[in-house]
Design a protein around this motif. Structure first.
Motif, PDB file in Angstrom:
ATOM      1  N   GLN A 114       2.446  -4.980   3.584  1.00  0.00           N
ATOM      2  CA  GLN A 114       4.144  -4.748   3.166  1.00  0.00           C
ATOM      3  C   GLN A 114       4.407  -3.513   2.734  1.00  0.00           C
ATOM      4  N   ASP A 115       5.480  -2.791   3.476  1.00  0.00           N
ATOM      5  CA  ASP A 115       5.832  -1.438   3.149  1.00  0.00           C
ATOM      6  C   ASP A 115       4.881  -0.481   3.154  1.00  0.00           C
ATOM      7  N   ASN A 116       4.086  -0.588   4.255  1.00  0.00           N
ATOM      8  CA  ASN A 116       2.645   0.223   4.623  1.00  0.00           C
ATOM      9  C   ASN A 116       1.753   0.296   3.472  1.00  0.00           C
ATOM     10  N   LYS A 117       1.699  -0.894   2.517  1.00  0.00           N
ATOM     11  CA  LYS A 117       0.882  -0.887   1.488  1.00  0.00           C
ATOM     12  C   LYS A 117      -0.144  -2.384   1.495  1.00  0.00           C
ATOM     13  N   LEU A 118      -1.302  -2.260   1.237  1.00  0.00           N
ATOM     14  CA  LEU A 118      -2.285  -3.401   1.584  1.00  0.00           C
ATOM     15  C   LEU A 118      -2.573  -3.993   0.414  1.00  0.00           C
ATOM     16  N   GLN A 134      -2.999  -4.809  -5.135  1.00  0.00           N
ATOM     17  CA  GLN A 134      -2.859  -3.547  -4.304  1.00  0.00           C
ATOM     18  C   GLN A 134      -4.146  -3.045  -4.187  1.00  0.00           C
ATOM     19  N   ILE A 135      -4.529  -2.765  -2.869  1.00  0.00           N
ATOM     20  CA  ILE A 135      -5.819  -1.922  -2.563  1.00  0.00           C
ATOM     21  C   ILE A 135      -5.323  -0.576  -2.061  1.00  0.00           C
ATOM     22  N   VAL A 136      -5.210   0.537  -2.875  1.00  0.00           N
ATOM     23  CA  VAL A 136      -4.590   1.852  -2.270  1.00  0.00           C
ATOM     24  C   VAL A 136      -5.699   2.595  -1.628  1.00  0.00           C
ATOM     25  N   TRP A 137      -4.967   3.151  -0.567  1.00  0.00           N
ATOM     26  CA  TRP A 137      -5.637   3.919   0.418  1.00  0.00           C
ATOM     27  C   TRP A 137      -5.188   5.452   0.440  1.00  0.00           C
ATOM     28  N   GLU A 138      -5.716   6.367   0.861  1.00  0.00           N
ATOM     29  CA  GLU A 138      -5.497   7.532   1.214  1.00  0.00           C
ATOM     30  C   GLU A 138      -4.162   7.810   2.108  1.00  0.00           C
ATOM     31  N   TYR A 139      -4.035   6.731   3.099  1.00  0.00           N
ATOM     32  CA  TYR A 139      -2.824   6.810   4.191  1.00  0.00           C
ATOM     33  C   TYR A 139      -2.331   5.790   4.063  1.00  0.00           C
ATOM     34  N   PRO A 140      -0.778   5.514   4.405  1.00  0.00           N
ATOM     35  CA  PRO A 140      -0.105   4.418   4.414  1.00  0.00           C
ATOM     36  C   PRO A 140      -0.578   3.547   5.593  1.00  0.00           C
ATOM     37  N   ILE A 141      -0.683   2.186   5.278  1.00  0.00           N
ATOM     38  CA  ILE A 141      -1.217   1.184   6.311  1.00  0.00           C
ATOM     39  C   ILE A 141      -0.369   0.719   6.962  1.00  0.00           C
ATOM     40  N   ARG A 142      -0.280   0.624   8.522  1.00  0.00           N
ATOM     41  CA  ARG A 142       0.774   0.042   9.209  1.00  0.00           C
ATOM     42  C   ARG A 142       0.348  -1.299   9.525  1.00  0.00           C
TER      43      ARG A 142
END
Length: 285
Positions: free
Chosen positions: A204-208, A218-226
């Motif tokens: 949701q909202d490019n967040k995993l 929430q699993i934080v990544w370097e890039y937004p997730i599509r």
């Protein structure tokens, strides 16, 4: 080392499926297939046996080795492994105000569970018929199901606000058997939902996010997730505005990176992956 090759019948591909020696792909509501041996490209239209035009989605049922095609007008076609096309027109002819366009498809055994603007549509791919419709909103009202996934025991259907969960053995036509869990970001568009190794993932909202210990994490990544893409045996993250895909393992660590294409879909084919990209057509990896 992996080798890659691009097939440019269409540049922008939305979905990819593999069956019976061919790779099927959808682009701009049209479908084509690449023969894996001859590399010949075949275009599918009403002249080649499809029921109509305006393809919405395709999905491969591994259990029966059939491909389901959904259309914007509600028609459904099923291609078997002999390449015979079978049509289901019940939804198309039904008088209703809601959109008949499919949002998402999840295969489980010989059934396709389809997220619709009004709820969940269940299609029996063995008997080639619509099996049931689940109206899962309060008091059996219509809700727009944007994501759907199924385990051996449960079905999970998501709107932009809530995750609806039910046991497959219950009477799913009765909304009382569906339990509701709010999503982490209220009213934000659900971009992706899948189940992998018993864990629910959503974007949701490019967040995993994952569902762990009765809470969203929430699993934080370097890039937004599509989008998060699950194949038969692998789980991939598709970053926003970044080429390639990231395969993650059970510990949510990066296992492998696919460096080719702005990827929209991935189909697993033994040791090969077929990538549906937005700029480079169909890529064999």
């Amino acid at each position: 080392m992996y080798q890659w090759r691009s097939y440019m019948a269409f540049t922008a591909l939305d979905e990819v499926a593999v069956m019976n020696g061919k790779v099927y792909a959808v682009s701009s509501n049209s479908m084509f297939a690449v023969d894996k041996e001859s590399e010949e490209i075949e275009y599918y239209t009403k002249l080649s046996g499809l029921s109509t035009s305006g393809i919405g989605h395709i999905a491969h049922n591994v259990y029966l080795d059939k491909i389901l095609i959904t259309y914007l007008n509600g028609q459904l076609d099923i291609i078997d492994n002999h390449e015979d096309v079978h049509n289901i027109s019940d939804l198309y002819v039904k008088q209703m105000n809601a959109s008949k366009q499919t949002n998402t498809i999840c295969m489980h055994n010989d059934v396709a569970y389809m997220g619709m603007s009004f709820g969940v549509l269940v299609v029996d791919l063995l008997r080639l018929q619509i099996q049931d419709t689940y109206y899962i909103g309060y008091n059996s009202t219509e809700v727009n199901v944007a994501g759907i996934t199924v385990s051996d025991n449960h079905i999970y259907a998501a709107t932009n606000d809530s995750l609806h969960i039910a046991n497959l053995k219950d009477n799913l036509s009765d909304y009382n058997f569906w339990k509701t869990q709010p999503l982490p970001l209220a009213s934000k568009t659900l971009q992706s939902l899948c189940l992998h190794n018993g864990t629910i993932f959503i974007v949701q909202d490019n967040k995993l996010y994952t569902w762990q210990d009765n809470a969203w994490k929430q699993i934080v990544w370097e890039y937004p997730i599509r989008r998060i893409c699950k194949t038969e045996n692998h789980l991939f993250l598709l970053p926003e505005n970044v080429y390639g895909a990231l395969e993650i393992d059970e510990q949510l660590k990066i296992k492998k990176a696919i460096p080719y294409g702005y990827i929209y879909d991935i189909a697993e084919d033994g040791n090969t992956f077929w990538l549906g990209t937005q700029n480079d057509g169909l890529i064999k990896y």
